[in-house]
Write an enzyme that holds these catalytic residues in place. Structure first.
Site, mmCIF file in Angstrom:
data_model
loop_
_atom_site.group_PDB
_atom_site.id
_atom_site.type_symbol
_atom_site.label_atom_id
_atom_site.label_comp_id
_atom_site.label_asym_id
_atom_site.label_seq_id
_atom_site.Cartn_x
_atom_site.Cartn_y
_atom_site.Cartn_z
ATOM 1 C CG HIS A 6 -1.830 0.706 1.559
ATOM 2 N ND1 HIS A 6 -2.950 1.018 0.456
ATOM 3 C CD2 HIS A 6 -1.916 2.266 1.744
ATOM 4 C CE1 HIS A 6 -3.743 1.893 0.783
ATOM 5 N NE2 HIS A 6 -3.182 3.036 1.122
ATOM 6 C CB ALA A 7 1.217 3.950 -2.596
ATOM 7 C CG HIS B 284 -0.983 11.675 -2.906
ATOM 8 N ND1 HIS B 284 -2.366 12.030 -2.365
ATOM 9 C CD2 HIS B 284 -1.128 10.777 -1.883
ATOM 10 C CE1 HIS B 284 -2.512 11.483 -1.406
ATOM 11 N NE2 HIS B 284 -1.524 10.876 -1.025
ATOM 12 C CD GLU B 285 1.594 7.623 -1.162
ATOM 13 O OE1 GLU B 285 2.343 8.011 -0.056
ATOM 14 O OE2 GLU B 285 0.612 7.400 -1.344
ATOM 15 C CG HIS C 81 2.248 12.519 1.267
ATOM 16 N ND1 HIS C 81 0.976 13.652 2.405
ATOM 17 C CD2 HIS C 81 1.109 11.964 1.602
ATOM 18 C CE1 HIS C 81 -0.124 12.916 2.547
ATOM 19 N NE2 HIS C 81 -0.349 11.492 1.376
ATOM 20 C CD GLU D 73 -3.640 12.063 3.036
ATOM 21 O OE1 GLU D 73 -4.029 11.549 1.918
ATOM 22 O OE2 GLU D 73 -3.355 11.253 4.156
ATOM 23 C CG HIS E 249 -10.966 4.463 6.104
ATOM 24 N ND1 HIS E 249 -10.616 4.251 4.519
ATOM 25 C CD2 HIS E 249 -9.868 5.359 5.727
ATOM 26 C CE1 HIS E 249 -10.062 4.561 4.163
ATOM 27 N NE2 HIS E 249 -8.912 5.629 4.663
ATOM 28 C CE1 TYR F 228 -7.494 9.630 2.682
ATOM 29 C CE2 TYR F 228 -8.965 9.002 4.829
ATOM 30 C CZ TYR F 228 -7.783 9.077 4.083
ATOM 31 O OH TYR F 228 -6.373 8.171 4.648
HETATM 32 ZN ZN LIG Z 1 -1.885 10.531 1.148
#
Ligand SMILES: [Zn+2]
Length: 603
Positions: free
Chosen positions: A344-345, A374-375, A378, A402, A502, A512
């Protein structure tokens, strides 16, 4: 996904205020507060380094030993955070410099789960969360209980929902997945009771109020903000909903009503939170974008490392420093053949300074290309705030972290792909409906779902929804916000919220929703800074140092200022504003209104 939030155990001395604050009878001074915050900084820096290293190894080399080391380091960090949260109360009445006062406040609102002071109850609560997590992780649906090889796990079921176009099969898979959660119902009920007890001991009305307290405004004011944002978006959502309903009705017949809610199982995703998988069913005629990024990446045999380099290059083009050598040496890009890893990324900041990494198993797909951005969002955020005190090394609110990478991903336009040599020629505006529709199925469809999960949990935590209405309240909210209904009657013998990761994992979800709103607001502000005059969905901020500087102004604030300050630094506005989404999808909305002429929208 970024980093894990530690489960925080509230020590038994918390309730007896002062009884375990070191026995000092004299009132603390400003100098004591400074000393305390220095200790917090040093301790959290050290323990988070340990926990990150152990977590990295635990997820990259899964063995019982690394798992135990990871758990121990995580627990040490959680214990310290809990101790500091409790001790911060000592300084409540002191007059402190603004940034020290903010650190004290943040210490107190940083928890996701507060366990009660009674050790037996604390243990019961943490055991419940592990149990629900385990049940979800092992969740399987077996078409034939006697045949183990007929069992489908979540990946298999996800695939059926995404690719099957046979209603009967989809319905069976949807109902099948929802068989994993009824056993969690009793556990969730007890979990809510005990976690509320812990939250109350910290001075919050309940766990939901504790979650809402971290948004720099009164918990109720925050809830009203969310409703305001949803109302801004509702006209666009209604148009998309009505259009998709008509197309699904055409495909599946009366299973899909001409008026009324959409069946929750026919939208290409177990939770109907992302409708991208039914693009083929709803695609506008003659609007094919004419290229597939996945095909381009495969044809060019673009390596995972080169895909990440392309992502890094985007940030560098905005004026950010290149990633350090260690990023390339220590990240994981490819699924190893010889060992189990968590694929999972995720993005990591091991030492909270320079040692940033990503961990994902990259495929040559457009989806992974986006996930890389996306990553990396971060990672670049983490580096931008790395000189601040430890407590401030986080995003302005959890939606911001996010949103950043996804903001950059919105700049991956055909024109950008041409600039970096992946595409020869950008399709003209006649292909816009295809581009916009596929994006709307992902982003616009998600918006109401993003609200539902925590609306439900807040009501459960506050007691407004009681266990005999857990499931009906869930479907009431899904109907109210999403306009979807289950394919069959879902009584209270079911526990459908538990079939969404979740909920059993106890991860707050509102981030999100916020990220989805913020990324378009960021994109609009940065595109303006970049001088883009094209329609928003064709704007890319690539190579704009002006946009980069604005972005960095927000990132470098970290959590040191209330989020409206951070928002203002980039957008000039102190209010979250969903009108950027409306601007972005304006051409699609006009087109949808045309398609829906004479049709009643809504449900
Ligand atoms: Zn993220």
């Amino acid at each position: 996904m970024r980093h894990r939030v530690p489960v925080v155990i509230v020590m038994s001395c918390l309730v007896v205020s002062g009884a375990c604050s070191g026995g000092a009878a004299t009132a603390p001074t400003a100098a004591d507060a400074k000393k305390f915050l220095d200790e917090v900084d040093r301790t959290l820096t050290r323990l988070s380094l340990d926990a990150n290293r152990a977590g990295w190894v635990g997820q990259n080399f899964i063995t019982p030993d690394t798992e135990a080391m990871d758990a121990r380091a995580t627990q040490a960090l959680a214990d310290a955070s809990s101790r500091f949260a409790k001790e911060a109360v000592r300084f409540d009445k002191l007059d402190l410099p603004a940034d020290e006062r903010r650190q004290m406040t943040l210490l107190k609102v940083s928890l996701v789960l507060a366990t009660p002071s009674d050790p037996k109850e604390a243990e019961e609560l943490t055991t419940l969360v592990s149990a629900m997590r385990g049940e979800y992780g092992r969740g399987k649906w077996c078409r034939d209980a006697a045949k183990p090889d007929s069992c489908l796990n979540i990946d298999d079921i996800t695939k059926v929902l995404a690719t099957s176009r046979t209603e009967k099969d989809i319905r069976a898979a949807w109902e099948g997945w929802h068989t994993i959660s009824p056993p969690m119902k009793k556990e969730y009920q007890r979990f809510a009771e005990l976690s509320n007890k812990g939250a109350k001991e910290l001075g919050f009305a309940d766990t939901g109020a504790m979650w809402r307290a971290k948004y720099d405004m009164a918990p109720d004011a925050f809830a009203n903000e969310l409703d305001r944002l949803y109302e801004q978006l509702r006209p666009l959502y209604l148009q998309l909903h009505a259009y998709v309903r008509a197309r699904l009705h055409k495909k599946y017949g009366d299973v899909v009503p001409e008026n009324g809610p959409l069946p929750a199982h026919l939208l290409g995703n177990i939770w109907a939170q992302d409708w991208s998988n039914i693009y083929d069913v709803v695609a506008p005629a003659n609007a094919d974008i004419g290229y597939s990024l996945t095909d381009i990446l495969k044809r060019r045999k673009t390596s995972p490392t080169d895909m990440v380099k392309t992502g890094e290059h985007f940030f560098v083009s905005l004026g950010f420093a290149s990633l350090p050598k260690t990023f390339w040496e220590r990240s994981l890009f490819v699924r190893p053949r010889d060992r189990e890893v968590v694929c999972h990324a995720s993005a990591w900041d091991i030492d909270n300074l320079e040692d940033v990494r990503i961990k994902m198993c990259i495929d040559q797909t457009a989806e992974d290309f986006t996930t890389i951005h996306h990553e990396l969002g971060h990672n670049f955020y983490q580096r931008a705030y790395d000189t601040l005190p430890m407590i401030f090394r986080d995003s302005a609110n959890d939606g911001f972290h996010e949103a950043i990478g996804d903001t950059i991903a919105l700049s991956v336009t055909p024109e950008y792909l041409v600039k970096i040599g992946l595409l020869d020629k950008a399709p003209d505006a006649s292909h816009d409906m295809g581009l916009l529709m596929s994006r709307a199925l992902e982003k616009v469809a998600f918006i109401p779902f993003g609200l539902v999960i925590d609306q439900w949990r807040w009501k459960v935590f506050s007691g407004q929804v009681t266990p005999d209405h857990f499931n009906s309240a869930w479907w009431d909210l899904r109907l109210k916000y999403q306009g979807v209904a289950p394919p069959s009657v879902r009584g209270e013998q079911f526990f459908d919220p538990g079939a969404k990761y979740h909920v059993p994992d106890n991860t707050p979800y509102m981030r999100y929703f916020l990220a989805n709103v913020l990324e378009f607001q960021f994109h609009r502000a940065l595109s303006k800074a970049a001088g883009c005059t094209a329609p928003l969905h064709r704007c890319s901020i690539y190579e704009s140092k002006t946009a980069g500087a604005k972005l960095n102004a927000t990132l470098s604030l970290g959590l040191s200022k209330p989020w409206p300050d951070a928002l203002e630094a980039m957008t000039g506005s102190r209010q979250m504003d969903a009108s950027a989404i409306l601007d972005y999808f304006k051409p699609l909305q006009t087109w949808l209104e045309e398609q829906n002429k004479g049709v009643a929208v809504g449900w």
